[in-house]
Write a protein that holds these residues in place. Structure first.
Motif, mmCIF file in Angstrom:
data_model
loop_
_atom_site.group_PDB
_atom_site.id
_atom_site.type_symbol
_atom_site.label_atom_id
_atom_site.label_comp_id
_atom_site.label_asym_id
_atom_site.label_seq_id
_atom_site.Cartn_x
_atom_site.Cartn_y
_atom_site.Cartn_z
ATOM 1 N N VAL A 178 0.845 -1.201 0.000
ATOM 2 C CA VAL A 178 0.000 0.000 0.000
ATOM 3 C C VAL A 178 0.878 1.248 0.000
ATOM 4 C CG1 VAL A 178 -1.655 1.355 1.351
ATOM 5 C CG2 VAL A 178 -2.007 -1.099 1.056
ATOM 6 N N ALA A 179 1.905 1.250 0.844
ATOM 7 C CA ALA A 179 2.798 2.417 0.915
ATOM 8 C C ALA A 179 3.519 2.636 -0.414
ATOM 9 C CB ALA A 179 3.804 2.235 2.044
ATOM 10 N N ALA A 180 3.967 1.566 -1.050
ATOM 11 C CA ALA A 180 4.715 1.695 -2.301
ATOM 12 C C ALA A 180 3.823 2.115 -3.466
ATOM 13 C CB ALA A 180 5.399 0.367 -2.629
ATOM 14 N N LEU B 141 -6.261 -5.751 4.707
ATOM 15 C CA LEU B 141 -6.590 -4.328 4.512
ATOM 16 C C LEU B 141 -7.672 -3.891 5.496
ATOM 17 C CD1 LEU B 141 -6.552 -4.139 0.612
ATOM 18 C CD2 LEU B 141 -4.974 -2.966 2.183
ATOM 19 N N GLU B 142 -8.663 -4.737 5.705
ATOM 20 C CA GLU B 142 -9.732 -4.411 6.661
ATOM 21 C C GLU B 142 -9.158 -4.246 8.073
ATOM 22 O OE1 GLU B 142 -13.446 -6.831 8.416
ATOM 23 O OE2 GLU B 142 -13.461 -6.589 6.227
ATOM 24 N N LEU B 143 -8.293 -5.157 8.486
ATOM 25 C CA LEU B 143 -7.675 -5.054 9.808
ATOM 26 C C LEU B 143 -6.813 -3.803 9.905
ATOM 27 C CD1 LEU B 143 -6.841 -6.121 12.615
ATOM 28 C CD2 LEU B 143 -4.999 -7.377 11.440
ATOM 29 N N LEU B 144 -5.980 -3.557 8.901
ATOM 30 C CA LEU B 144 -5.107 -2.380 8.937
ATOM 31 C C LEU B 144 -5.916 -1.091 8.961
ATOM 32 C CD1 LEU B 144 -2.336 -3.569 6.441
ATOM 33 C CD2 LEU B 144 -2.182 -3.451 8.948
ATOM 34 N N GLU B 145 -7.073 -1.083 8.322
ATOM 35 C CA GLU B 145 -7.922 0.106 8.381
ATOM 36 C C GLU B 145 -8.536 0.259 9.768
ATOM 37 O OE1 GLU B 145 -10.772 2.761 5.631
ATOM 38 O OE2 GLU B 145 -11.050 0.606 5.421
ATOM 39 N N GLN B 146 -8.988 -0.832 10.364
ATOM 40 C CA GLN B 146 -9.529 -0.777 11.729
ATOM 41 C C GLN B 146 -8.487 -0.254 12.709
ATOM 42 O OE1 GLN B 146 -10.823 -4.753 12.610
ATOM 43 N NE2 GLN B 146 -12.593 -4.635 11.266
ATOM 44 N N LEU B 147 -7.229 -0.573 12.463
ATOM 45 C CA LEU B 147 -6.140 -0.144 13.338
ATOM 46 C C LEU B 147 -5.645 1.262 13.004
ATOM 47 C CD1 LEU B 147 -4.119 -3.478 13.451
ATOM 48 C CD2 LEU B 147 -5.652 -2.552 15.209
ATOM 49 N N GLY B 148 -6.202 1.870 11.958
ATOM 50 C CA GLY B 148 -5.824 3.226 11.590
ATOM 51 C C GLY B 148 -4.516 3.323 10.830
ATOM 52 N N MET B 149 -4.088 2.230 10.217
ATOM 53 C CA MET B 149 -2.822 2.224 9.484
ATOM 54 C C MET B 149 -2.992 2.515 7.999
ATOM 55 S SD MET B 149 -1.043 -1.016 11.222
ATOM 56 C CE MET B 149 -0.429 -0.940 12.886
ATOM 57 N N VAL B 150 -4.172 2.187 7.457
ATOM 58 C CA VAL B 150 -4.507 2.540 6.083
ATOM 59 C C VAL B 150 -5.898 3.155 6.095
ATOM 60 C CG1 VAL B 150 -3.091 0.706 5.060
ATOM 61 C CG2 VAL B 150 -5.525 0.308 5.430
ATOM 62 N N THR B 151 -6.205 3.843 5.048
ATOM 63 C CA THR B 151 -7.536 4.403 4.875
ATOM 64 C C THR B 151 -7.958 4.141 3.439
ATOM 65 O OG1 THR B 151 -8.903 6.379 5.219
ATOM 66 C CG2 THR B 151 -6.717 6.717 4.262
ATOM 67 N N THR C 8 -10.804 5.144 0.064
ATOM 68 C CA THR C 8 -11.780 6.016 -0.564
ATOM 69 C C THR C 8 -12.303 5.295 -1.800
ATOM 70 O OG1 THR C 8 -12.218 8.301 -1.238
ATOM 71 C CG2 THR C 8 -10.200 7.302 -2.064
ATOM 72 N N HIS C 9 -13.411 5.763 -2.314
ATOM 73 C CA HIS C 9 -13.977 5.187 -3.530
ATOM 74 C C HIS C 9 -13.736 6.174 -4.662
ATOM 75 C CE1 HIS C 9 -15.875 1.790 -1.548
ATOM 76 N NE2 HIS C 9 -16.013 2.616 -0.536
ATOM 77 N N LEU C 10 -12.981 5.741 -5.630
ATOM 78 C CA LEU C 10 -12.596 6.618 -6.728
ATOM 79 C C LEU C 10 -13.351 6.265 -8.000
ATOM 80 C CD1 LEU C 10 -8.738 6.783 -6.116
ATOM 81 C CD2 LEU C 10 -10.539 8.322 -5.277
ATOM 82 N N GLY C 11 -14.546 5.783 -7.836
ATOM 83 C CA GLY C 11 -15.368 5.406 -8.974
ATOM 84 C C GLY C 11 -16.054 4.100 -8.665
ATOM 85 N N HIS C 12 -16.531 3.450 -9.704
ATOM 86 C CA HIS C 12 -17.194 2.169 -9.541
ATOM 87 C C HIS C 12 -16.144 1.115 -9.255
ATOM 88 C CE1 HIS C 12 -20.789 4.082 -10.942
ATOM 89 N NE2 HIS C 12 -20.186 4.458 -12.059
ATOM 90 N N GLY C 13 -16.504 0.121 -8.492
ATOM 91 C CA GLY C 13 -15.578 -0.959 -8.214
ATOM 92 C C GLY C 13 -15.006 -0.867 -6.816
ATOM 93 N N ALA C 14 -13.900 -1.527 -6.645
ATOM 94 C CA ALA C 14 -13.285 -1.666 -5.327
ATOM 95 C C ALA C 14 -12.765 -0.334 -4.801
ATOM 96 C CB ALA C 14 -12.140 -2.668 -5.406
ATOM 97 N N ALA C 15 -12.713 -0.256 -3.489
ATOM 98 C CA ALA C 15 -12.130 0.914 -2.830
ATOM 99 C C ALA C 15 -10.644 0.983 -3.149
ATOM 100 C CB ALA C 15 -12.339 0.807 -1.323
ATOM 101 N N THR C 16 -10.091 2.173 -2.997
ATOM 102 C CA THR C 16 -8.665 2.397 -3.177
ATOM 103 C C THR C 16 -8.082 2.724 -1.815
ATOM 104 O OG1 THR C 16 -9.039 3.220 -5.410
ATOM 105 C CG2 THR C 16 -6.968 3.819 -4.371
ATOM 106 N N TYR C 17 -6.988 2.077 -1.467
ATOM 107 C CA TYR C 17 -6.364 2.233 -0.153
ATOM 108 C C TYR C 17 -5.080 3.039 -0.264
ATOM 109 C CZ TYR C 17 -9.585 -1.265 1.551
ATOM 110 O OH TYR C 17 -10.725 -1.924 1.913
ATOM 111 N N HIS C 18 -4.789 3.762 0.809
ATOM 112 C CA HIS C 18 -3.492 4.422 0.917
ATOM 113 C C HIS C 18 -3.117 4.503 2.382
ATOM 114 C CE1 HIS C 18 -5.453 8.336 1.865
ATOM 115 N NE2 HIS C 18 -6.322 7.956 0.959
ATOM 116 N N SER C 19 -1.867 4.769 2.625
ATOM 117 C CA SER C 19 -1.348 4.790 3.984
ATOM 118 C C SER C 19 -1.992 5.906 4.787
ATOM 119 C CB SER C 19 0.174 4.984 3.961
ATOM 120 O OG SER C 19 0.676 5.103 5.271
ATOM 121 N N ALA C 20 -2.349 5.610 6.022
ATOM 122 C CA ALA C 20 -2.944 6.627 6.892
ATOM 123 C C ALA C 20 -1.920 7.664 7.314
ATOM 124 C CB ALA C 20 -3.565 5.960 8.122
#
Length: 138
Positions: free
Chosen positions: A28-30, A57-67, A69-81
């Motif tokens: 995710v960071a890279a 990804l779900e766990l890392l988001e719950q822990l506040g390490m990634v977040t 957003t939805h950038l259109g139709h389809g899967a969410a896009t993740y990036h480092s918190a």
């Protein structure tokens, strides 16, 4: 997030630092902004399956390490918190994603807070339009 920070954060919450969690967070960071499929493509050589990527990804988001957003139709896009807060600018023509500082939507954010007592999370804002390369020349 460094390896030590990840270990500390996970252990303080009762989780182990597994190689899969480390690889997914590093991917995710890279990648910057990445869908679960893109993260999976980056870590697939290590034998991690797609369902593990989603769970991680779900766990890392719950822990506040990634977040995400939805950038259109389809899967969410993740990036480092740990990335600076930003608004996503998504080109409808080519799909390019750019970032803008939260100040560009400050007026809207302030008005929503004032008029609706609504607190905006700018990390989830995606504004769609045409990038410089795709806009017709005037």
């Amino acid at each position: 997030m460094s390896g030590g920070d990840l270990r500390s954060e996970l252990r303080s919450r009762g989780y182990r630092v597994t190689p899969q969690r480390r690889l997914v967070l590093d991917a995710v960071a890279a990648l910057g902004h990445a869908t679960p499929d893109e993260v999976h493509a980056r870590v697939a050589d290590s034998g991690i399956n797609l369902s593990t990527v989603y769970r991680t990804l779900e766990l890392l988001e719950q822990l506040g390490m990634v977040t995400h957003t939805h950038l259109g139709h389809g899967a969410a896009t993740y990036h480092s918190a740990t990335d600076d807060d930003h608004v996503h600018l998504v080109c409808r023509e080519c799909g390019h994603v750019d970032e803008a500082p939260p100040g560009v939507v400050a007026g809207v954010v302030d008005q929503l807070a004032r008029d609706h007592s609504f607190e905006v999370d700018v990390r989830h804002i995606a504004i769609f339009g045409l990038c410089r390369a795709c806009r017709p020349v005037a």
